[in-house]
Motif scaffolding. Structure first.
Motif, PDB file in Angstrom:
ATOM      1  N   ARG A 202       0.842  -1.204   0.000  1.00  0.00           N
ATOM      2  CA  ARG A 202       0.000   0.000   0.000  1.00  0.00           C
ATOM      3  C   ARG A 202       0.878   1.256   0.000  1.00  0.00           C
ATOM      4  O   ARG A 202       0.591   2.242  -0.677  1.00  0.00           O
ATOM      5  CB  ARG A 202      -0.907  -0.030   1.229  1.00  0.00           C
ATOM      6  N   ASP A 206       0.683   4.127  -2.661  1.00  0.00           N
ATOM      7  CA  ASP A 206       0.395   5.525  -2.316  1.00  0.00           C
ATOM      8  C   ASP A 206       1.337   6.482  -3.063  1.00  0.00           C
ATOM      9  O   ASP A 206       0.928   7.557  -3.476  1.00  0.00           O
ATOM     10  CB  ASP A 206       0.523   5.736  -0.805  1.00  0.00           C
ATOM     11  N   ARG A 390      -9.320   4.998  -2.685  1.00  0.00           N
ATOM     12  CA  ARG A 390      -8.678   6.316  -2.684  1.00  0.00           C
ATOM     13  C   ARG A 390      -8.791   7.006  -4.030  1.00  0.00           C
ATOM     14  O   ARG A 390      -9.052   8.173  -4.133  1.00  0.00           O
ATOM     15  CB  ARG A 390      -7.208   6.185  -2.286  1.00  0.00           C
TER      16      ARG A 390
END
Ligand code: ARG
Length: 585
Positions: A202, A206, A390
């Protein structure tokens, strides 16, 4: 069931052949006999349609049926196993329940449920490639479908006797990787997954998302990422070190997700280790005139004669493309483990890519290129409004599983089953995986689908948790054997003659055939629907027939052993579709 079918096929063939002295040998052999399962139980257990022999025998199908039925009735071996009746153009067979039950139940309890008769892939070496992520972001919902398809197909093929090797290609180089590297390099300030408390894949993802924001604000970011790629290709030590670090984070996190879902591989290939081999082969092909060079220096293959297109294999600056590495990867795979077949489980949007890849390898002269197969599967989406990620489009696999797990925990609490299940966390996680996998596999691979989290978790219906619940229910029954009537009785299969018992027994005996069909069509949804069939038939039996405390101890013992047979088939079939088994739920 398989043996019974083939026994009756053989006898039908014999009866038909006897009706026609002039029939050529082979035209009426066992293999040419069609057997069906009648739509209603009152129509018998097996049905043989006679239409297709009318021409050969110059007789109307009902007459043929009557004659075949008569001949079966006269045969003592047949008569012992069942009664043949002509109904119009069909020969229907009513199996002799008490004698056949004996045979079926003892096979079910004695053998591994997959059965010896199912080694039709013995000696075959099948390589299955699936998942194959990029190292710039975590796994998402699409991977979950891919992963469970690949894992399940591998297990199904192995259950049919094949030697299976599960492989994964990690696409760990190229411009997309350099984008997350660039964002981190310029803005990361040495942070780590640990320092910010984020799962490592992750963390890398990101930075990939961050790159997109960066490049919107600053158009030169794109060029800096390209520059980084050139540095990587040139082997610049600092760039290589950064790449190694970020890849390690990505791969570590991705492997943790595999662990969670029960997916595993026998071997990982890395694009960074295969792309140069691909490049070398393309250059060899160019020398041999299989490919051609454009004025700008790029290398192409012309597949217009094959109904495909012209396709670039090396860029004008000599750098590799997605397809270049696949050429090298395939060659290494065959060198490492010569296979009879290599199945690529990859989304349908890559159909064209694989057509071209297979052609390129064939033209390069690799005999085994004919044994490559693209198992192309459809898209999976979430219904509108469920779980936005996201970026608002893709959903991380871990988030999705966490979400399902939360919902399962709630359900356990609501039903007040915390004390009964023991570790709530653990059981909820297994329910989540069961729900997810069953839902994803229940649809035929080629179809697009929607994943509905709530529906997947429903405890009654065609779901994974429903199957898990049935397994837990039978397990609990078996634990209660002591002190019940069943513990005082003897198992006597000939007692299983009531409709619900008989239907259940027959359904269980069909497992090997369901497995074989699933293997031949590379379609785990056939195991899923078989499992649903078993659970429905079991529910009817459970509802209609007292088990542990049936009035006759022998009947109780026999029904319990039928339930045990259900459990064995259930466990095996659930494992084939990657649904964790639960003793309590
Ligand atoms: N990593 C690729 C992607 O995310 C899929 C790789 C599929 N396998 C292959 N051998 N090309 O699109």
């Amino acid at each position: 069931m398989h043996q019974l079918k083939s026994f009756f096929k053989q006898r039908c063939a014999r009866a038909l052949a006897a009706m026609d002295g002039s029939a050529e040998k082979g035209a009426l052999d066992e293999a040419s006999i069609v057997v069906e399962i009648p739509p209603r139980p009152d129509m018998g257990d097996l049905a043989f349609p006679m239409f297709s022999y009318a021409k050969l025998l110059k007789k109307a199908p009902p007459l043929i049926a009557a004659e075949v039925a008569r001949s079966l009735a006269e045969d003592v071996e047949c008569a012992r196993r069942g009664k043949a009746v002509a109904v119009g153009p069909y020969v229907n067979v009513y199996l002799n329940r008490s004698s056949v039950a004996q045979e079926l139940l003892s096979t079910l309890l004695k053998e591994e449920p997959r059965g010896r008769e199912l080694s039709f892939l013995a000696g075959k070496r099948i390589m299955v490639e699936f998942s194959s992520p990029n190292t710039n972001k975590p796994l998402h919902l699409g991977h979950l479908r891919n992963d469970v398809l690949g894992e399940s197909i591998s297990r199904i093929l192995a259950a049919c006797g094949a030697t299976v090797r599960k492989v994964c290609i990690i696409n760990d180089r190229g411009i997309h990787i350099c984008k997350s590297m660039l964002a981190y390099k310029e803005q990361g300030n040495g942070s780590t997954p640990e320092s910010v408390g984020v799962k490592s894949d992750r963390f890398v993802g990101d930075w990939y998302v961050r790159f997109h924001t960066m490049s919107q604000e600053d158009p030169t970011a794109e060029e800096r990422a390209q520059q980084l790629l050139r540095q990587w290709e040139a082997g610049d030590p600092e760039t290589i070190a950064l790449w190694k670090q970020m890849n390690q984070w990505a791969v570590e996190g991705i492997k943790a997700t595999y662990q969670r879902t029960g997916v595993s591989f026998d071997h990982y290939y890395f694009e960074s280790e295969t792309y140069l081999k691909g490049k070398e082969e393309v250059l060899k092909g160019l020398e041999r005139g299989i490919f051609y060079r454009e004025a700008d220096g790029s290398v192409w293959i012309d597949l217009t004669a094959e109904g495909l297109d012209k396709k670039v294999l090396l860029r004008k600056d000599g750098t590799s493309l997605y397809i270049t590495q696949d050429i090298g990867t395939a060659i290494f795979r065959h060198r490492d483990w010569p296979f009879d077949q290599l199945i690529y489980v990859v989304g349908s949007e890559q159909q064209y890519h694989f057509k071209v890849l297979f052609k390129v390898l064939e033209k390069l002269g690799f005999e085994w290129a004919r044994n490559l197969y693209h198992l192309s599967y459809g898209m999976v989406n979430l219904p509108e409004g469920k779980m936005k990620s996201r970026e608002g489009t893709v959903v991380d696999a871990d988030d999705l599983i966490d979400n399902l797990k939360e919902m399962a925990i709630e359900e356990i609490r609501e039903k007040d089953r915390e004390a009964i299940v023991g570790s709530v966390e653990d059981v909820a996680e297994r329910i989540a995986i069961g729900a997810l996998h069953y839902y994803l596999l229940q649809v035929s691979p080629t179809k697009d689908m929607l994943f509905n989290p709530k529906e997947s978790l429903s405890f009654n219906g065609n779901t994974g948790p429903y199957l898990q619940y049935m397994g837990a229910r039978i397990s609990s029954m078996l634990r209660k054997k002591e002190g019940s009537a069943a513990s005082r009785g003897m198992v006597r299969p000939e007692l299983l003659t009531g409709d619900p018992e008989w239907e259940l027994l027959k359904t269980l005996a069909q497992f090997p055939e369901a497995l074989e069909t699933a293997a031949r069509s590379l379609d785990p949804s056939l195991i899923a629907s078989y499992l649903y069939e078993v659970s429905k038939t079991f529910s009817r039996f459970y509802h209609d027939c007292p088990i542990l405390n049936a009035e006759e101890p022998d009947l109780a013992a026999t029904r319990l052993s039928l339930s045990e047979a259900v459990l064995r088939v259930l466990r095996t079939a659930m494992d084939l579709v990657c649904i964790p088994f639960l003793e309590v739920m």
